[in-house]
Design a protein around this motif. Structure first.
Motif, mmCIF file in Angstrom:
data_model
loop_
_atom_site.group_PDB
_atom_site.id
_atom_site.type_symbol
_atom_site.label_atom_id
_atom_site.label_comp_id
_atom_site.label_asym_id
_atom_site.label_seq_id
_atom_site.Cartn_x
_atom_site.Cartn_y
_atom_site.Cartn_z
ATOM 1 N N SER A 112 23.020 11.346 -31.474
ATOM 2 C CA SER A 112 22.172 11.826 -32.556
ATOM 3 C C SER A 112 21.087 12.721 -31.991
ATOM 4 O O SER A 112 20.739 12.647 -30.808
ATOM 5 N N VAL A 113 20.547 13.563 -32.851
ATOM 6 C CA VAL A 113 19.443 14.426 -32.439
ATOM 7 C C VAL A 113 18.270 13.581 -31.966
ATOM 8 O O VAL A 113 17.643 13.870 -30.940
ATOM 9 N N ASP A 114 17.963 12.523 -32.699
ATOM 10 C CA ASP A 114 16.833 11.665 -32.335
ATOM 11 C C ASP A 114 17.018 11.049 -30.948
ATOM 12 O O ASP A 114 16.070 11.013 -30.148
ATOM 13 N N THR A 115 18.217 10.566 -30.664
ATOM 14 C CA THR A 115 18.464 9.945 -29.363
ATOM 15 C C THR A 115 18.335 10.961 -28.239
ATOM 16 O O THR A 115 17.686 10.702 -27.215
ATOM 17 N N LEU A 116 18.937 12.126 -28.412
ATOM 18 C CA LEU A 116 18.859 13.160 -27.386
ATOM 19 C C LEU A 116 17.414 13.589 -27.145
ATOM 20 O O LEU A 116 16.979 13.738 -25.996
ATOM 21 N N CYS A 117 16.689 13.782 -28.219
ATOM 22 C CA CYS A 117 15.287 14.208 -28.084
ATOM 23 C C CYS A 117 14.439 13.135 -27.414
ATOM 24 O O CYS A 117 13.573 13.444 -26.582
ATOM 25 N N ARG A 118 14.702 11.894 -27.750
ATOM 26 C CA ARG A 118 13.922 10.801 -27.149
ATOM 27 C C ARG A 118 14.172 10.723 -25.642
ATOM 28 O O ARG A 118 13.222 10.630 -24.849
ATOM 29 N N LEU A 119 15.432 10.770 -25.239
ATOM 30 C CA LEU A 119 15.750 10.688 -23.816
ATOM 31 C C LEU A 119 15.250 11.919 -23.059
ATOM 32 O O LEU A 119 14.835 11.819 -21.899
ATOM 33 N N HIS A 171 42.640 17.520 -25.541
ATOM 34 C CA HIS A 171 42.613 16.828 -26.838
ATOM 35 C C HIS A 171 42.202 17.785 -27.965
ATOM 36 O O HIS A 171 41.116 17.647 -28.536
ATOM 37 N N PRO A 172 43.069 18.727 -28.302
ATOM 38 C CA PRO A 172 42.716 19.641 -29.394
ATOM 39 C C PRO A 172 42.514 18.930 -30.719
ATOM 40 O O PRO A 172 41.816 19.430 -31.602
ATOM 41 N N GLU A 173 43.082 17.727 -30.848
ATOM 42 C CA GLU A 173 42.930 16.968 -32.088
ATOM 43 C C GLU A 173 41.497 16.454 -32.261
ATOM 44 O O GLU A 173 41.120 16.036 -33.359
ATOM 45 N N GLN A 174 40.707 16.519 -31.218
ATOM 46 C CA GLN A 174 39.321 16.073 -31.294
ATOM 47 C C GLN A 174 38.352 17.224 -31.588
ATOM 48 O O GLN A 174 37.134 17.052 -31.465
ATOM 49 N N ALA A 175 38.886 18.355 -31.988
ATOM 50 C CA ALA A 175 38.045 19.536 -32.189
ATOM 51 C C ALA A 175 36.887 19.269 -33.142
ATOM 52 O O ALA A 175 35.747 19.669 -32.888
ATOM 53 N N SER A 176 37.150 18.588 -34.236
ATOM 54 C CA SER A 176 36.114 18.364 -35.240
ATOM 55 C C SER A 176 34.960 17.526 -34.692
ATOM 56 O O SER A 176 33.783 17.867 -34.865
ATOM 57 N N SER A 177 35.282 16.414 -34.015
ATOM 58 C CA SER A 177 34.224 15.550 -33.480
ATOM 59 C C SER A 177 33.472 16.251 -32.351
ATOM 60 O O SER A 177 32.247 16.089 -32.215
ATOM 61 N N GLN A 178 34.167 17.030 -31.556
ATOM 62 C CA GLN A 178 33.502 17.788 -30.496
ATOM 63 C C GLN A 178 32.540 18.822 -31.083
ATOM 64 O O GLN A 178 31.422 18.998 -30.584
ATOM 65 N N GLN A 179 32.980 19.483 -32.142
ATOM 66 C CA GLN A 179 32.118 20.489 -32.756
ATOM 67 C C GLN A 179 30.855 19.859 -33.328
ATOM 68 O O GLN A 179 29.759 20.406 -33.202
ATOM 69 N N GLN A 180 30.991 18.698 -33.950
ATOM 70 C CA GLN A 180 29.817 18.034 -34.512
ATOM 71 C C GLN A 180 28.856 17.622 -33.410
ATOM 72 O O GLN A 180 27.630 17.768 -33.540
ATOM 73 N N SER A 181 29.399 17.103 -32.329
ATOM 74 C CA SER A 181 28.549 16.737 -31.193
ATOM 75 C C SER A 181 27.848 17.967 -30.616
ATOM 76 O O SER A 181 26.647 17.925 -30.295
ATOM 77 N N PHE A 182 28.571 19.044 -30.489
ATOM 78 C CA PHE A 182 28.009 20.292 -29.966
ATOM 79 C C PHE A 182 26.841 20.751 -30.842
ATOM 80 O O PHE A 182 25.753 21.095 -30.342
ATOM 81 N N ILE A 183 27.037 20.739 -32.145
ATOM 82 C CA ILE A 183 25.978 21.150 -33.072
ATOM 83 C C ILE A 183 24.760 20.231 -32.930
ATOM 84 O O ILE A 183 23.609 20.696 -32.940
ATOM 85 N N THR A 184 25.001 18.942 -32.784
ATOM 86 C CA THR A 184 23.903 17.991 -32.582
ATOM 87 C C THR A 184 23.109 18.337 -31.327
ATOM 88 O O THR A 184 21.868 18.322 -31.323
#
Length: 258
Positions: free
Chosen positions: A78-85, A104-117
Motif C-alpha cells: 500500500s502507499v501508506d506502508t511504503l511511505c511509512r517504511l 508470468h504474463p498472467e500476473q500483468a494486472s497485479s504487477q501494474q497495480q503494484s507499480f502504480i502504488t
C-alpha cells in the motif's frame, strides 16, 4: 571511486568470505567502491536492509516489492506502508518495482497495480523510483507517463533506444549492469552509445549478472570496476571519468553525499 547504484547485499554468495558480509564489503571498498545502494525486492527485507544501512555509513537502501514477488508477498503493498517504511533516513528510493512479464504474463494486472502504488509512494515521499522492466516496455513507459512519474532510474537496462529516450524525457536515469560487457550484448552497447553520460548510472545487480571477465561466477560489488570499464570502452572515456560522472549522477538522483 565507484558507486554501486543497485545491488542486493542480503543475497550475496558469501562462501568465499566465510559467510561474512563485512569481508565482501571490504573487498569491494578495496576496489574503489565507495557507496552501495542495496535494493529491496520484498517488504520483508526492510529489517535486514535498514539494519545493514544503519551499521555502515556507505550503504543506503530502498523500500519496495519486485514485480516478480508481487504475487508471493506476505505484506500488503500500500502507499501508506511504503511511505511509512521510506521515512527511515537511509531509505533513499522506492523499489525495485516495475513490470516483468517474462515468466508470468498472467500476473500483468497485479504487477501494474503494484507499480502504480509504488509511483504514488515515490511522489508522496519525493524519493526516486527504481524500475525493473522485462518484456513490458510499452506498459512500463505508459504507466510512468499516466501516473506522472518524474524521477527515478530504469535499472539493469536492456531495452531499445526508444525506451531509454522515453524514460529520460520523463526525468529518469538509465543504469547499466554487467550485461553491457557480454559478447552477445552488441545491441545494448549500441544503445548505450546514444545515452548521455549525464543520464547514466552503473550497477552490479549482484549477486546476478557478473560482468566479463567474471562471467560464470556469482556477482558481487567488487566487480563494479569491470562494468565501468565496459561503459568506458563504449563511450570512449577513461574508467575514472565514468566513475566520477556516474557518482555525481547518483548523488543528484538519490540525494546522497558519496
Amino acid at each position: 571511486m565507484f558507486v554501486d547504484s543497485h545491488c542486493h547485499l542480503d543475497r550475496l554468495d558469501l562462501d568465499a568470505y566465510q559467510g561474512n558480509l563485512d569481508l565482501a564489503l571490504a573487498a569491494a571498498r578495496a576496489q574503489g567502491v565507495s557507496h552501495f545502494l542495496t535494493v529491496s525486492v520484498d517488504l520483508t527485507d526492510y529489517q535486514t536492509l535498514s539494519t545493514l544501512a544503519e551499521a555502515n555509513t556507505d550503504i543506503s537502501f530502498s523500500v519496495g516489492v519486485h514485480p516478480s514477488d508481487v504475487a508471493q508477498t506476505s505484506q500488503e503493498i500500500s502507499v501508506d506502508t511504503l511511505c511509512r517504511l521510506a521515512q527511515h533516513p537511509k531509505a533513499v528510493a522506492i523499489g525495485e518495482t516495475g513490470l516483468d512479464y517474462y515468466y508470468h504474463p498472467e500476473q500483468a494486472s497485479s504487477q501494474q497495480q503494484s507499480f502504480i502504488t509504488h509511483v504514488h509512494a515515490s511522489k508522496l515521499t519525493q524519493k526516486p523510483l527504481i524500475v525493473h522492466t522485462r518484456d513490458a516496455r510499452a506498459d512500463t513507459i505508459r504507466i510512468l507517463r499516466e501516473e506522472h512519474a518524474t524521477q527515478g532510474v530504469l535499472h539493469c537496462f536492456t531495452e531499445d533506444l526508444a525506451t531509454a529516450e522515453a524514460a529520460m524525457a520523463l526525468g529518469f536515469y538509465i543504469s547499466l549492469s554487467g550485461i553491457v560487457s557480454f559478447a552477445n550484448a552488441k545491441a545494448l552497447r549500441d544503445v548505450a552509445k546514444h545515452i548521455p553520460m549525464s543520464r547514466l548510472l552503473i550497477e552490479t545487480d549482484s549477486p546476478y549478472l557478473a560482468p566479463v571477465p567474471y562471467r560464470g561466477k556469482k556477482n558481487e560489488p567488487r566487480y563494479l570496476p569491470a562494468v565501468a570499464q565496459a561503459v568506458a570502452d563504449v563511450k570512449g572515456l577513461t574508467v575514472d571519468e565514468v566513475a566520477q560522472i556516474t557518482r555525481q549522477n547518483f548523488a543528484q538522483l538519490f540525494g546522497v553525499c558519496v
